[in-house]
Enzyme design. Structure first.
Site, PDB file in Angstrom:
ATOM      1  N   VAL A  87      -4.414  -0.329  -1.240  1.00 42.58           N
ATOM      2  CA  VAL A  87      -4.180   0.447  -0.356  1.00 42.58           C
ATOM      3  C   VAL A  87      -2.973  -0.075   0.371  1.00 42.58           C
ATOM      4  CG1 VAL A  87      -4.509   1.306   2.007  1.00 42.58           C
ATOM      5  CG2 VAL A  87      -6.452   1.120   0.091  1.00 42.58           C
ATOM      6  N   ALA A  90       0.109   0.225  -2.161  1.00 40.54           N
ATOM      7  CA  ALA A  90       0.368   1.972  -2.132  1.00 40.54           C
ATOM      8  C   ALA A  90       1.089   2.056  -0.891  1.00 40.54           C
ATOM      9  CB  ALA A  90      -0.737   2.576  -2.297  1.00 40.54           C
ATOM     10  N   GLU A  91       0.714   1.692   0.213  1.00 41.01           N
ATOM     11  CA  GLU A  91       1.152   1.763   1.348  1.00 41.01           C
ATOM     12  C   GLU A  91       2.819   1.329   1.611  1.00 41.01           C
ATOM     13  OE1 GLU A  91       0.501   3.705   3.966  1.00 41.01           O
ATOM     14  OE2 GLU A  91      -1.638   4.389   3.388  1.00 41.01           O
ATOM     15  N   SER A  92       2.864   0.163   1.301  1.00 46.76           N
ATOM     16  CA  SER A  92       4.073  -0.384   1.607  1.00 46.76           C
ATOM     17  C   SER A  92       4.616  -1.501   0.504  1.00 46.76           C
ATOM     18  CB  SER A  92       4.001  -1.534   2.955  1.00 46.76           C
ATOM     19  OG  SER A  92       3.022  -2.715   2.430  1.00 46.76           O
ATOM     20  N   TYR A 251      -2.327   9.875  -3.806  1.00 48.53           N
ATOM     21  CA  TYR A 251      -2.490   8.667  -3.227  1.00 48.53           C
ATOM     22  C   TYR A 251      -3.760   8.214  -3.632  1.00 48.53           C
ATOM     23  CZ  TYR A 251      -3.334   5.270   0.772  1.00 48.53           C
ATOM     24  OH  TYR A 251      -3.485   4.182   1.439  1.00 48.53           O
TER      25      TYR A 251
END
Length: 446
Positions: A87, A90-92, A251
Site C-alpha cells: 500500500v 502504491a501510494e508514494s 489500485y
C-alpha cells in the site's frame, strides 16, 4: 485457428507463471477468493512488473531502504497483513515527501482531515504525514479500523483509496444486482423492495454524505448476501458509474501484482540485497530536543552531512525544531555521540527593534516568517523601540543589506562573529563593501 491457439498458449503460460502457492497465500491473507488469480487484468499487470519493471522497483526499494524496516516493524507489531507494505509502495513509492494533486502527503498519502483524525500533527512547523514512523503507525491504525468496518482486508484497502462511503455504495449495488439476478429479470423489475433499495442508492449518489445514513443501514441489512472481489470488479456495460471507480480497480490490482512480485523467489534473488527481507531494526532514532534546535548544529556535532539529517527530518517544515519540545531523527549509530556532544542550545538571532521596524521587515531580513517570530516571542503585531526579539534562524546564513556607514568590522560586531568569516563566506578579495550590497552572514555554527 493458429492465432487462437497461440493466444491460448500465451495465456496458459502466463497463468502458470502467476499460479503458485505464494501468490495464493497473498490472496488468502487479503480475504480474496483464490479464483481471482485468473483475473486477466491482474495477470497482465503482474507480467509487466515481473518482466519489464524489476529494475525500476529495485531502485524504488533502495531509495526507501531507510523506511522499509520502520514499515515492517509497525506492521509486524499489529494484526495487519505484511502484504500491506505494498500500500505504501502504491501510494508514494516510498517517498516521504510525495504529494498528490489532491494534496495528500507522505509515505501513506494522508489527507489533512484523516491525518489529524489519527493523531498526526500538522501546523506551521511540522507535518507528521512526512514522518515515516508516525505516519506508518497512523496508517496501520486506519487500515485496522477499515478492516473492522468491512470485515475484509481487500475492502479495507480499496476504502483506503476511495473512502469508506464509496466502497459501501459499491458493495450495496453489487448485492442488490446479485439479489435481483437470483429473482429473475422480470420479477426483479416489479419487486417494490428492490426498487426501494435502488432509490436509496440513487439518493446517496445525488445527495452524498447527507444520505449516507440510509445507505449504511441498507449495507448492514444486506450483510447476509455474499460478495467477492471478482463480482465488484465486474464491468457493467452502459454505465458510466461502475461499482468501483476506475482508479480503485487499478489500485487493488497494483497492490496484488506488487505483492506477488515482492514475494517471488525470482525477485528476491534479483534484488541481491534482500531488501524486503531485511531486519526490522531501524537505522533512525528519535531524540527529544528543545525548541529551536538547529539541524545544522546537529549535523556538525555528529559529523553527518546536513543533507542527510534533513532527509531524515522532512516532517520539520524548517531547518530547526518548533517553538515547543519536540523530536528529531538521527542515525541510530550516532545516538551515543549525540548524548555526549549535544548541549541544549538554540540558534537564534537576538534583534533589538529600531525606529521604523515592522514584523514583516524583520522577517524578510532574516529569511523567516512573521508567524514564526510571533510564536517564538509570544507577541501580537505591535512592536516597541528597544524591544528584543528572538529570531529563529531558518538557514546557516542571513541576508544583510549594506547601509551607509557600514564596514565589515561593524557588521561582524553587530552579529557577534569574526569579520574574517564575512570575507571568507562572501568570497571578498578585500574589506571594501558598497552601499546596497547583499552579504551572507553566517549564523549559529561558530
Amino acid at each position: 485457428m493458429k492465432k487462437i491457439l497461440l493466444l491460448f498458449l500465451s495465456i496458459m503460460f502466463l497463468f502458470a507463471d502467476i499460479l503458485n502457492n505464494k501468490n495464493l497465500e497473498v490472496l488468502n491473507a487479503l480475504n480474496i477468493n483464490e479464483g481471482f488469480i485468473e483475473n486477466r487484468g491482474l495477470q497482465k499487470l503482474y507480467k509487466i512488473y515481473s518482466k519489464k519493471k524489476k529494475e525500476y522497483f529495485l531502485n524504488v526499494l533502495e531509495n526507501g531502504y531507510d523506511y522499509l524496516p520502520l514499515i515492517k516493524q509497525s506492521i509486524l507489531k499489529s494484526d495487519v497483513p505484511k502484504e500491506l507494505i505494498s500500500v505504501a509502495m502504491a501510494e508514494s513509492y516510498l517517498t516521504t515527501s510525495a504529494k498528490s494533486h489532491k494534496k495528500a502527503i507522505g509515505l501513506w498519502q494522508f489527507m489533512p482531515r484523516t491525518a489529524k483524525r489519527y493523531g498526526l500533527k500538522i501546523d506551521e512547523y511540522v507535518d507528521e504525514r512526512k514522518d515515516p514512523i508516525k505516519s506508518t503507525e497512523a496508517a496501520v491504525e486506519y487500515l485496522s479500523y477499515l478492516h473492522k468496518f468491512f470485515g475484509k482486508w481487500y475492502l479495507a484497502i480499496m476504502a483506503y483509496n476511495a473512502g469508506e462511503a464509496r466502497i459501501v455504495e459499491a458493495v450495496v449495488r453489487a448485492k442488490i444486482d446479485k439479489l435481483c439476478s437470483s429473482m429473475g429479470k422480470r420479477k426483479c423489475k416489479k419487486d417494490k423492495t428492490i426498487e426501494q433499495y435502488r432509490q436509496i442508492v440513487r439518493d446517496y449518489q445525488r445527495r452524498g454524505r447527507y444520505a449516507f445514513g440510509k445507505l449504511y443501514k441498507l449495507y448492514k441489512k444486506l450483510n447476509n448476501i455474499p460478495i467477492n472481489l471478482s463480482e465488484l470488479m465486474k464491468f457493467q456495460k452502459g454505465l458510466s458509474r461502475q461499482y468501483l471507480p476506475k482508479e480503485t480497480r487499478r489500485y487493488i490490482l497494483k497492490i496484488l501484482a506488487m505483492s506477488f512480485l515482492f514475494n517471488s523467489d525470482d525477485f528476491i534473488q534479483y534484488t541481491n540485497a534482500y531488501l524486503l527481507n531485511s531486519g526490522v531494526i531501524s537505522d533512525l532514532k528519535p531524540v527529544e530536543v528543545p525548541p529551536g534546535t538547529s539541524l545544522y548544529y546537529v549535523s556538525k556535532i555528529l559529523n553527518v552531512p546536513y543533507r542527510e539529517i534533513r532527509k531524515y527530518n522532512l516532517h520539520l517544515n524548517y531547518s530547526f525544531s518548533p517553538p515547543y519540545k519536540y523530536y528529531i531523527y538521527i542515525p541510530y549509530k550516532k545516538l551515543a555521540e549525540f548524548k555526549l556532544k549535544f548541549h541544549p542550545k538554540r540558534f537564534f538571532m537576538v534583534y533589538k527593534v529600531k525606529k521604523g521596524d515592522t514584523l514583516s521587515k524583520i522577517a524578510s531580513k532574516y529569511d523567516t516568517k512573521v508567524r514564526i517570530i510571533k510564536d517564538f516571542n509570544k507577541i501580537g503585531r505591535f512592536l516597541r523601540i528597544g524591544q528584543k526579539l528572538v529570531i529563529p534562524l531558518n538557514s546557516i546564513y542571513v541576508k544583510y543589506k549594506v547601509k551607509k556607514g557600514d564596514s565589515l568590522r561593524k557588521i561582524a560586531r553587530e552579529f557577534g562573529i569574526d569579520y574574517k568569516k564575512l570575507i571568507k563566506v562572501n568570497e571578498l578579495k578585500n574589506t571594501t563593501i558598497r552601499v546596497g550590497q547583499i552579504l551572507k552572514v553566517p549564523q549559529g555554527l561558530k
